[in-house]
Scaffold this active site. Structure first.
Site, short mmCIF file in Angstrom:
data_model
loop_
_atom_site.label_atom_id
_atom_site.label_comp_id
_atom_site.label_asym_id
_atom_site.label_seq_id
_atom_site.Cartn_x
_atom_site.Cartn_y
_atom_site.Cartn_z
N SER A 151 0.82 -1.21 0.00
CA SER A 151 0.00 0.00 0.00
C SER A 151 0.86 1.27 0.00
O SER A 151 0.42 2.31 -0.46
CB SER A 151 -0.93 0.01 1.20
OG SER A 151 -0.19 -0.07 2.40
N ASP A 396 -3.34 6.56 12.01
CA ASP A 396 -2.52 5.79 11.07
C ASP A 396 -1.17 6.51 10.94
O ASP A 396 -1.08 7.58 10.35
CB ASP A 396 -3.24 5.73 9.71
CG ASP A 396 -2.43 4.97 8.65
OD1 ASP A 396 -1.22 4.72 8.87
OD2 ASP A 396 -3.02 4.63 7.60
N HIS A 399 0.82 5.28 6.78
CA HIS A 399 0.59 5.84 5.45
C HIS A 399 0.74 7.36 5.45
O HIS A 399 0.77 7.98 6.52
CB HIS A 399 -0.80 5.41 4.95
CG HIS A 399 -0.89 3.91 4.81
ND1 HIS A 399 -1.47 3.11 5.76
CD2 HIS A 399 -0.42 3.10 3.85
CE1 HIS A 399 -1.36 1.84 5.39
NE2 HIS A 399 -0.73 1.80 4.23
#
Ligand SMILES: *[C@@H]1O[C@H](CO)[C@@H](O)[C@H](O)[C@H]1NC(C)=O
Ligand SMILES: *[C@@H]1O[C@H](CO)[C@@H](O)[C@H](O)[C@H]1NC(C)=O
Ligand SMILES: *[C@@H]1O[C@H](CO)[C@@H](O)[C@H](O)[C@H]1NC(C)=O
Ligand SMILES: *[C@@H]1O[C@H](CO)[C@@H](O)[C@H](O)[C@H]1NC(C)=O
Ligand SMILES: *[C@@H]1O[C@H](CO)[C@@H](O)[C@H](O)[C@H]1NC(C)=O
Length: 420
Positions: A151, A396, A399
């Site tokens: 990702s 998070d 990311h």
């Protein structure tokens, strides 16, 4: 969700994110494609530094595909500092790039500040070439650029699409997922594609389908072609793989096939398994990429910022509420990544005869504690009351918001592609 009580909350968060969404010091590990030959048997084997030096000497003598110039020899573009730049940054607006997945659109999801968008990477030894979308598009005419990995690599892919798409009129471009693992951005007039292939461990594994809830990772040895067959014919390939190796789940190596009635395993240390994957990837590149026409990149480890104590912050904090980069250039950036894995990349890329440009983004990204998506992203499920009361619990810190840090990764890719 994931019921794995032994996982620490941070690992849990990390693992949850990577389950649901489907890493440049100037080191070019390029060389001629023959194996290094050493004259006398009695000579001591060359050190890694000697190997690297030899390779960069060899590289300077040959013009690499796509090159239009050179970065000054003594300049390590991955060593530098972040400089505030409100004039030229960001390179595009979040609202102007429809391709950013909702997991990365921080403004849309209420991030109160935009500070993270206004930083420029300034190498100590030279200036980065300005990102020239026209030059890149022209170079990609009739070609295929492919990002392969997890990702984080998808984030870099989307950043690249965002950096280029505004030059192409609406009817000249399309974005679609042809099948589960492949996303293709097509540029009609250029007969070019920019693609992303989801293979978080590069090898075939039980993590290939997004959202798999597993307590152990199974990775199949010798399976690089399972995914690799979809990479054939690409002209520029950008690989990454890191975070999925770090889940603290058991790593089982399947020696046969996933369809065998009796499966045979070996349990490996993370480092040994990671080395196995690096060797498979390099071997795939050797077999499939023509160094006279194509280029291969590998993006290093993307650091996470899950413990603010690492940069002298609160004892129980993480990236949540961070709005400025780490200022102390000497701070221990390696706390955010695994030095043992860095060492394996270093060793395998130096020893291999495959020409590969390493994007050493780990240290420069480690300064960017402010650049993560935090809580400002589309969540898999709405936050609970407990979470809302303590937002850092669901931040998070893996990311990155777009536009943001990953645009710089692509500026570095641009530099390495055209000014190696
Ligand atoms: C960008 O690249 C194009 C194509 O090579 C060139 O014509 C143009 O002058 C470049 N623009 C800048 C600002 O360097
Ligand atoms: C488009 O590019 C492909 C390679 O990606 C090439 O085989 C094909 O001939 C090109 N088509 C045109 C019309 O230029
Ligand atoms: C993986 O396969 C390679 C080549 O077949 C072999 O040399 C290596 O020992 C295997 N590794 C493991 C952990 O099975
Ligand atoms: C976020 O940071 C600001 C200023 O740096 C501080 O006033 C505020 O209390 C912080 N919020 C949380 C929830 O930590
Ligand atoms: C990447 O950069 C770090 C920090 O400068 C350095 O310690 C490391 O050796 C580099 N890694 C490689 C593989 O060049």
């Amino acid at each position: 969700m994931v019921r794995e009580t032994r996982l620490s909350p941070l690992i849990f968060i990390l693992f949850t994110f990577i389950s649901f969404i489907a890493i440049f010091y100037c080191q070019d590990f390029s060389s001629s494609h023959r194996r290094q030959q050493f004259s006398a048997l009695n000579d001591p084997p060359p050190s890694l530094d000697e190997l690297k030096h030899k390779k960069s000497e060899e590289r300077r003598e040959t013009m690499l595909p796509f090159a239009v110039g050179k970065t000054p020899e003594e300049c390590d573009i991955f060593s530098g500092k972040w400089v505030r730049d409100e004039e030229d940054k960001p390179l595009y607006e979040e609202s102007e790039c429809p391709y950013i997945q909702p997991q990365l659109t921080c403004q849309e999801h209420g991030r109160p500040d935009k500070d993270y968008q206004f930083w420029r990477w300034q190498p100590h030894g030279c200036d980065l070439p300005k990102f020239n979308a026209t030059l890149l598009l022209e170079a990609l005419r009739g070609k295929r650029m492919l990002f392969v990995g997890d990702s984080l690599n998808r984030g870099q892919y989307i950043s690249m699409v965002c950096l280029l798409h505004s030059l192409v009129p609406e009817n000249g471009k399309s974005m679609k997922s042809s099948y589960e693992s492949l996303t293709v951005f097509k540029l009609k007039d250029y007969n070019a594609t920019i693609e992303f292939y989801w293979a978080p461990l590069l090898l075939e594994s039980n993590g290939d389908g997004a959202g798999s809830k597993v307590s152990e990772r199974i990775i199949r040895n010798g399976s690089i072609d399972t995914h690799g067959k979809f990479w054939e014919g690409a002209d520029v390939v950008v690989f990454n793989t890191y975070i999925w190796w770090m889940t603290r789940l058991k790593l089982k190596i399947l020696t046969g096939s996933f369809t065998d009635s009796v499966q045979k395993f070996e349990v490996l240390q993370t480092e040994d398994a990671y080395r196995m994957a690096m060797q498979s990837m390099l071997e795939w590149v050797q077999r499939n990429m023509d160094p006279k026409k194509t280029r291969v990149f590998f993006t290093g480890m993307s650091p996470s910022h899950t413990r603010s104590i690492h940069w002298g912050g609160e004892p129980d904090g993480n990236c949540y509420n961070e709005t400025t980069p780490v200022e102390d250039l000497e701070y221990n950036w390696a706390l955010h990544a695994h030095e043992s894995i860095m060492k394996i990349m270093d060793e395998e890329f130096s020893r291999s005869s495959v020409p590969l440009s390493f994007l050493n983004i780990t240290r420069l990204s480690s300064y960017r504690k402010d650049a993560h998506t935090q809580i400002y992203k589309k969540l898999w499920s709405p936050p609970t009351e407990d979470q809302l009361a303590n937002p850092k619990s669901y931040a998070d810190c893996v990311h990155w918001c777009l536009p943001g840090l990953q645009d710089t990764w692509n500026e570095l890719l641009f530099a390495k592609l055209f000014y190696p």
